[in-house]
Structure formats: C-alpha cells, structure tokens
Design a protein around this motif. Sequence first.
Motif, PDB file in Angstrom:
ATOM      1  N   TRP A  72       0.798  -1.272  -0.038  1.00  0.00           N
ATOM      2  CA  TRP A  72      -0.094  -0.061  -0.130  1.00  0.00           C
ATOM      3  C   TRP A  72       0.864   1.471   0.075  1.00  0.00           C
ATOM      4  N   SER A  73       2.084   1.288  -0.005  1.00  0.00           N
ATOM      5  CA  SER A  73       2.961   2.368  -0.020  1.00  0.00           C
ATOM      6  C   SER A  73       4.035   2.115  -1.106  1.00  0.00           C
ATOM      7  N   ASP A  74       4.303   3.525  -1.439  1.00  0.00           N
ATOM      8  CA  ASP A  74       5.269   3.465  -2.620  1.00  0.00           C
ATOM      9  C   ASP A  74       6.605   3.768  -1.868  1.00  0.00           C
ATOM     10  N   ASP A  75       7.743   2.719  -1.664  1.00  0.00           N
ATOM     11  CA  ASP A  75       8.783   2.684  -0.754  1.00  0.00           C
ATOM     12  C   ASP A  75      10.042   3.629  -1.500  1.00  0.00           C
ATOM     13  N   PRO A  76      10.134   4.619  -1.177  1.00  0.00           N
ATOM     14  CA  PRO A  76      11.202   5.273  -2.065  1.00  0.00           C
ATOM     15  C   PRO A  76      12.673   4.875  -1.761  1.00  0.00           C
ATOM     16  N   TYR A  77      12.548   4.067  -0.721  1.00  0.00           N
ATOM     17  CA  TYR A  77      14.037   3.416  -0.151  1.00  0.00           C
ATOM     18  C   TYR A  77      14.228   2.015  -0.816  1.00  0.00           C
ATOM     19  N   TYR A  78      13.511   1.609  -1.530  1.00  0.00           N
ATOM     20  CA  TYR A  78      13.449   0.057  -2.111  1.00  0.00           C
ATOM     21  C   TYR A  78      14.623   0.398  -3.203  1.00  0.00           C
ATOM     22  N   PRO A  79      15.511  -0.443  -3.360  1.00  0.00           N
ATOM     23  CA  PRO A  79      15.737  -1.732  -2.804  1.00  0.00           C
ATOM     24  C   PRO A  79      16.707  -1.630  -1.385  1.00  0.00           C
ATOM     25  N   ASP A  80      17.087  -0.272  -1.027  1.00  0.00           N
ATOM     26  CA  ASP A  80      18.162  -0.300   0.062  1.00  0.00           C
ATOM     27  C   ASP A  80      17.568  -0.851   1.263  1.00  0.00           C
ATOM     28  N   ASP A  81      16.372  -0.875   1.462  1.00  0.00           N
ATOM     29  CA  ASP A  81      15.989  -1.039   2.894  1.00  0.00           C
ATOM     30  C   ASP A  81      15.709  -2.519   2.690  1.00  0.00           C
ATOM     31  N   LEU A  82      15.637  -3.346   1.585  1.00  0.00           N
ATOM     32  CA  LEU A  82      15.363  -4.447   1.546  1.00  0.00           C
ATOM     33  C   LEU A  82      16.852  -5.300   1.687  1.00  0.00           C
ATOM     34  N   GLN A  83      17.627  -4.790   0.987  1.00  0.00           N
ATOM     35  CA  GLN A  83      19.287  -5.103   1.118  1.00  0.00           C
ATOM     36  C   GLN A  83      19.540  -5.046   2.577  1.00  0.00           C
ATOM     37  N   ALA A  84      19.285  -3.893   3.123  1.00  0.00           N
ATOM     38  CA  ALA A  84      19.935  -3.931   4.797  1.00  0.00           C
ATOM     39  C   ALA A  84      19.305  -4.799   5.506  1.00  0.00           C
ATOM     40  N   ALA A  85      18.032  -5.193   5.285  1.00  0.00           N
ATOM     41  CA  ALA A  85      17.399  -6.165   6.306  1.00  0.00           C
ATOM     42  C   ALA A  85      17.932  -7.476   5.733  1.00  0.00           C
ATOM     43  N   GLN A  86      17.967  -7.713   4.599  1.00  0.00           N
ATOM     44  CA  GLN A  86      18.835  -9.131   4.107  1.00  0.00           C
ATOM     45  C   GLN A  86      20.142  -9.317   4.907  1.00  0.00           C
ATOM     46  N   ARG A  87      20.926  -8.138   4.739  1.00  0.00           N
ATOM     47  CA  ARG A  87      22.264  -8.138   5.549  1.00  0.00           C
ATOM     48  C   ARG A  87      22.164  -8.520   6.876  1.00  0.00           C
ATOM     49  N   LEU A  88      21.221  -7.888   7.620  1.00  0.00           N
ATOM     50  CA  LEU A  88      20.837  -8.374   8.866  1.00  0.00           C
ATOM     51  C   LEU A  88      20.394  -9.719   9.329  1.00  0.00           C
ATOM     52  N   VAL A  89      19.442 -10.069   8.357  1.00  0.00           N
ATOM     53  CA  VAL A  89      19.116 -11.669   8.537  1.00  0.00           C
ATOM     54  C   VAL A  89      20.382 -12.415   8.265  1.00  0.00           C
ATOM     55  N   ASP A  90      21.144 -12.268   7.104  1.00  0.00           N
ATOM     56  CA  ASP A  90      22.381 -13.020   7.005  1.00  0.00           C
ATOM     57  C   ASP A  90      23.385 -13.085   8.291  1.00  0.00           C
ATOM     58  N   TYR A  91      23.441 -11.993   8.996  1.00  0.00           N
ATOM     59  CA  TYR A  91      24.470 -11.839  10.087  1.00  0.00           C
ATOM     60  C   TYR A  91      23.836 -12.800  10.981  1.00  0.00           C
ATOM     61  N   TRP A  92      22.461 -12.553  11.396  1.00  0.00           N
ATOM     62  CA  TRP A  92      21.806 -13.481  12.439  1.00  0.00           C
ATOM     63  C   TRP A  92      21.887 -14.793  11.978  1.00  0.00           C
ATOM     64  N   PHE A  93      21.843 -15.171  11.044  1.00  0.00           N
ATOM     65  CA  PHE A  93      21.851 -16.409  10.336  1.00  0.00           C
ATOM     66  C   PHE A  93      23.372 -17.227  10.783  1.00  0.00           C
ATOM     67  N   GLN A  94      24.369 -16.173  10.531  1.00  0.00           N
ATOM     68  CA  GLN A  94      25.724 -16.703  10.595  1.00  0.00           C
ATOM     69  C   GLN A  94      25.923 -16.794  11.969  1.00  0.00           C
ATOM     70  N   THR A  95      25.559 -16.092  12.910  1.00  0.00           N
ATOM     71  CA  THR A  95      25.636 -16.123  14.505  1.00  0.00           C
ATOM     72  C   THR A  95      24.817 -16.987  15.381  1.00  0.00           C
ATOM     73  N   GLU A  96      23.514 -17.291  14.675  1.00  0.00           N
ATOM     74  CA  GLU A  96      22.587 -17.954  15.387  1.00  0.00           C
ATOM     75  C   GLU A  96      22.249 -19.343  15.001  1.00  0.00           C
ATOM     76  N   CYS A  97      22.738 -19.727  13.814  1.00  0.00           N
ATOM     77  CA  CYS A  97      22.295 -20.707  13.226  1.00  0.00           C
ATOM     78  C   CYS A  97      23.496 -21.779  12.787  1.00  0.00           C
ATOM     79  N   PRO A  98      24.448 -21.814  13.365  1.00  0.00           N
ATOM     80  CA  PRO A  98      25.610 -22.401  12.865  1.00  0.00           C
ATOM     81  C   PRO A  98      25.380 -24.100  12.693  1.00  0.00           C
ATOM     82  N   HIS A  99      24.564 -24.411  13.594  1.00  0.00           N
ATOM     83  CA  HIS A  99      24.184 -25.945  13.237  1.00  0.00           C
ATOM     84  C   HIS A  99      23.399 -26.322  12.080  1.00  0.00           C
TER      85      HIS A  99
END
Length: 103
Positions: A72-99
Amino acid sequence: MRNRATTQSILPALGILLAGCVAGGVPYAGPHLTSTECRDLAALKTNAPPTMAQHQSELAALRKAGYDPSPWSDDPYYPDDLQAAQRLVDYWFQTECPHVQPG
C-alpha cells in the motif's frame, strides 16, 4: 521557503538513520531467528526448489529486521531497505544458526 525545502530533503535521511539506530543499536536479549527460520533459511541457500513455507520464514525474518513489504505504500528506499534487512538476517543466520549451515 528555502528552509522548508532543505528540511524536507533532510527528513528522509534522518528517518533512515533513526531506523538504523533502532534496528541495530538496541541489544536484544535472545535469538532473533527461530529454529524453523534457521532451517528454512538454510534450505533456501541450497539449489533445491523452495517451498512456500520457506519463503514465509524468510519474509518473517526480514520483517524482524525492519523490512516492511507493504503493497500500500510506494517505498522510496527500495531496494536499499530490503538489502539492509537481508544483510541483518544473514548476520543473524551466521551467528545464531551455526548448526544448520548449508554444506
């Protein structure tokens, strides 16, 4: 009028800066990703065909990282905001999901 134009051009940048402080500056006491999200994110990193449940886990993790995919919104920061979230999720994955790291 010139001050108003300057203020309006600075506001989006301040919003991004504050969002980054809130997302990354406050320590969180527990894991960000559930075991299901860890498993599904690991599966998405392989070449196997993804399932709808795996995509939903990925979206849930991205939302936890601050991404809002609202249609419902036109995100003027796309794709930067998506890429920032992906980097954070990747960091969480590396630190919290080693098994469950993909081979």
